[in-house]
Design a protein around this motif. Structure first.
Motif: not given
Length: 198
Positions: A130-139, A144-152, A176-180
């Motif tokens: 889970g910590k590895q997963v969170l690091q991937i997402i945080d990085t 960017r603010n959203w995972l893809e496409c510059n929007s939700a 993980y400040p970017n996730i927060l």
């Protein structure tokens, strides 16, 4: 009217409730009592032989699996803002749906099942993954603010619940400040609906 079979404490059910709320789709909710085994009853197994929630019924159409329901809703209502049809953008969104169903599901989801519901799982391995997963997402969210496409998109909705519920699996989000920040952006969406733990 659409009918959603769900349970309150499921992150997968929350994805669907949240999407229905964001899209302002009128629907009926049918609460399934997992504690009493209602999801394994003969009546419910006729609806979903897997004995799982969520399930969405739309007339004669029945869709199980939260990721599939997200795709169904956005295509039925032609919401290309939530699921773009351009090949590269769609593929990038779909990557995250797979990530939610695999990497998040085999880590943060499992850790939460152990600590929140007392189920016997290898929680230490789940937490580490889970910590590895969170690091991937945080990085990924670093610039960017959203995972893809510059929007939700449904990528965000698919990944959000079990990431947000990570502390219930004894996995802290503070590193993980970017996730927060991403979680805050999701909570600001018009029509946002919460659940216990979020």
């Amino acid at each position: 009217m659409m009918k959603l079979y769900h349970t309150e404490l499921s992150g997968n059910c929350h994805k669907v409730r949240l999407m229905l709320s964001l899209l302002q789709i009128e629907h009926e909710r049918v609460l399934i009592d997992l504690a009493s085994g209602e999801h394994k009853s003969a009546n419910f197994l006729e609806i979903n032989p897997l004995g799982q929630v969520p399930v969405l019924m739309d007339g004669d159409t029945l869709i199980r699996d939260s990721q599939a329901i997200l795709v169904y809703l956005t295509r039925k209502y032609e919401r290309e803002d939530w699921l773009p049809l351009e090949a590269e953008s769609m593929a990038k969104v779909m990557q995250w749906l797979s990530f939610a169903a695999n990497e998040i599901n085999t880590s943060l989801f499992i850790a939460r099942l152990h600590f929140r519901f007392g189920m016997d799982f290898d929680w230490e391995t789940a937490q580490q993954k889970g910590k590895q997963v969170l690091q991937i997402i945080d990085t990924h969210l670093q610039d960017r603010n959203w995972l893809e496409c510059n929007s939700a998109t449904i990528a965000d909705i698919a990944c959000y619940p079990y990431v947000g519920l990570a502390p219930e699996g004894k996995v802290a989000l503070e590193p993980y400040p970017n996730i927060l920040a991403w979680i805050d952006h999701i909570k600001q969406l018009p029509g946002y609906e919460t659940m216990p733990g979020l």
